[in-house]
Design an enzyme around this catalytic site. Structure first.
Site, PDB file in Angstrom:
ATOM      1  N   SER A 238       0.854  -1.187   0.000  1.00 46.28           N
ATOM      2  CA  SER A 238       0.000   0.000   0.000  1.00 46.28           C
ATOM      3  C   SER A 238       0.893   1.241   0.000  1.00 46.28           C
ATOM      4  CB  SER A 238      -0.943  -0.029   1.213  1.00 46.28           C
ATOM      5  OG  SER A 238      -1.834   1.066   1.183  1.00 46.28           O
ATOM      6  N   THR A 239       0.813   2.057   1.026  1.00 50.68           N
ATOM      7  CA  THR A 239       1.559   3.316   1.067  1.00 50.68           C
ATOM      8  C   THR A 239       3.062   3.083   0.900  1.00 50.68           C
ATOM      9  OG1 THR A 239      -0.088   4.098   2.659  1.00 50.68           O
ATOM     10  CG2 THR A 239       1.883   5.443   2.381  1.00 50.68           C
TER      11      THR A 239
ATOM     12  N   HIS B  17      -2.655  -1.090  -3.309  1.00 55.25           N
ATOM     13  CA  HIS B  17      -3.802  -0.213  -3.077  1.00 55.25           C
ATOM     14  C   HIS B  17      -3.671   1.028  -3.942  1.00 55.25           C
ATOM     15  CE1 HIS B  17      -4.246  -2.017   1.246  1.00 55.25           C
ATOM     16  NE2 HIS B  17      -4.746  -2.815   0.316  1.00 55.25           N
TER      17      HIS B  17
ATOM     18  N   MET C 287       0.068   1.065   5.124  1.00 53.82           N
ATOM     19  CA  MET C 287      -0.667   1.387   6.330  1.00 53.82           C
ATOM     20  C   MET C 287      -1.745   0.345   6.577  1.00 53.82           C
ATOM     21  SD  MET C 287      -3.030   4.772   7.035  1.00 53.82           S
ATOM     22  CE  MET C 287      -4.242   4.272   5.807  1.00 53.82           C
TER      23      MET C 287
ATOM     24  N   ASP D  27      -4.314  -4.835   6.118  1.00 50.70           N
ATOM     25  CA  ASP D  27      -4.737  -5.644   4.990  1.00 50.70           C
ATOM     26  C   ASP D  27      -3.618  -6.602   4.589  1.00 50.70           C
ATOM     27  OD1 ASP D  27      -6.269  -6.623   2.882  1.00 50.70           O
ATOM     28  OD2 ASP D  27      -5.589  -5.073   1.493  1.00 50.70           O
TER      29      ASP D  27
END
Length: 358
Positions: free
Chosen positions: A173-174, A199, A292, A295
């Site tokens: 993600s991030t 993401h 973050m 997930d």
């Protein structure tokens, strides 16, 4: 207190975002600037913790400002980008330059969209404030990649199609766009099949895959329903859709489908990892990278319990040590590695024995 600087030439965006964020405990908007030149004057007296940055602006565009910022004083930057194909391509340049995340905005009904997206925007800004922004530069192919390529010659096809049982599944993600760019530029055409959930909003995954395909030896594409997972090919889940790994005879293929948010995301890393546990079992290698939230943690535990080797990126090399940390806490991880060590792991067909404690 997270000090936020908004840089956007739209008065509506500046007004709405300021109103949304000023009402949130722990966040303070220190300035809403119409362009980077104005913003830099403000930053001479007060430095922000997070910058929310538009791309297309007068006097100086967002990417130019971002590159200057990251070279002189790295600061967490969230790109506020329009949901268009052109906007997606330019945003990928910004992500490669060091931005940590994306907030999207439509061309119409902008005020309502931003208000409805308040929770997401707040989460992104809080995650950015905890991040360690950096520009991960793509290096020359690793010794592993170079040596493997020499076996097939410089004219080896892209990809080299053959049957295989091993498959690599990655969730991030991030900070993931930079991490994935680093990983995939290190891999040769002979890399095992790789499927990825990053993401990212709709439209942006296609631009991201296209950009990576242009700079990598492996083929990188946005996944389509029933695409086969093949050696030398990286399939990236399309934004707004879930991706599952399925077995098809001696091959793997992906299923792209709609569905509710899982672990607050669509695509969800948990969905990919759980399907991998069921379809590939011990033939899979699961890798969870910077991001973050949590997930992927539970899905990775299912992969681990099914016999797969599971790897987490270490805290030092993560932009945000959230998703890997949660997987480690859950007991889902066999090994913890810096980002720089993961390309070699992908190519060497490791087993759990490599990480067993003496």
């Amino acid at each position: 207190m997270i000090k936020v600087l908004i840089v956007d030439d739209s008065a509506v965006v500046r007004q709405v975002l300021t109103g949304l964020l000023d009402g949130v405990s722990g966040i303070k908007v220190i300035c809403a600037a119409p362009d980077p030149i104005f913003a830099m004057k403000k930053m001479e007296t007060e430095w922000p913790d997070v910058i929310v940055l538009d791309i297309e602006m007068p006097r100086m565009d967002g990417v130019t400002f971002l590159k200057k910022l990251m070279s002189e004083h790295p600061t967490p930057v969230v790109i506020c980008s329009t949901l268009t194909e052109k906007g997606a391509e330019v945003t990928m340049q910004a992500m490669s330059a060091g931005a940590v995340d994306i907030v999207t905005k439509p061309k119409v009904n902008l005020r309502n969209f931003l208000q409805e997206s308040k929770a997401t925007i707040i989460d992104v800004i809080k995650a950015a404030a905890q991040s360690r922004p950096r520009t991960i530069k793509s290096a020359a192919p690793s010794p592993v990649a170079a040596n493997t390529n020499s076996l097939f010659g410089a004219s080896a096809p892209k990809p080299m199609v053959q049957t295989t049982d091993r498959v690599i599944v990655i969730g991030t993600s991030t900070g993931g766009t930079q991490a994935l760019e680093y990983l995939f530029t290190q891999l040769p055409r002979t890399a095992p099949p790789i499927v990825v959930v990053q993401h990212m909003p709709e439209h942006f995954t296609a631009a991201f895959a296209k950009r990576l395909d242009g700079i990598c030896q492996v083929t990188v594409k946005e996944a389509a329903h029933n695409d086969r997972a093949l050696p030398g090919v990286v399939l990236i889940a399309p934004g707004g859709k879930h991706m599952l790994l399925q077995r098809s005879g001696a091959q793997y293929q992906v299923e792209i489908k709609d569905g509710p948010l899982i672990s607050r995301h669509r695509p969800s890393v948990d969905v990919l990892f759980r399907s991998s546990a069921q379809s590939a079992g011990a033939n899979a290698v699961g890798i969870i990278l910077t991001g973050m939230g949590d997930d992927g943690a539970h899905g990775m535990k299912e992969m681990h319990d099914a016999g797969a080797l599971t790897i987490a990126q270490d805290e030092t090399s993560c932009v945000v040590y959230g998703m890997p940390k949660e997987a480690v806490k859950l007991g889902a991880v066999d090994g913890i590695l810096p980002l720089s060590a993961i390309p070699q792991l992908i190519m060497q067909a490791p087993t759990r024995a490599l990480f067993k404690k003496a």
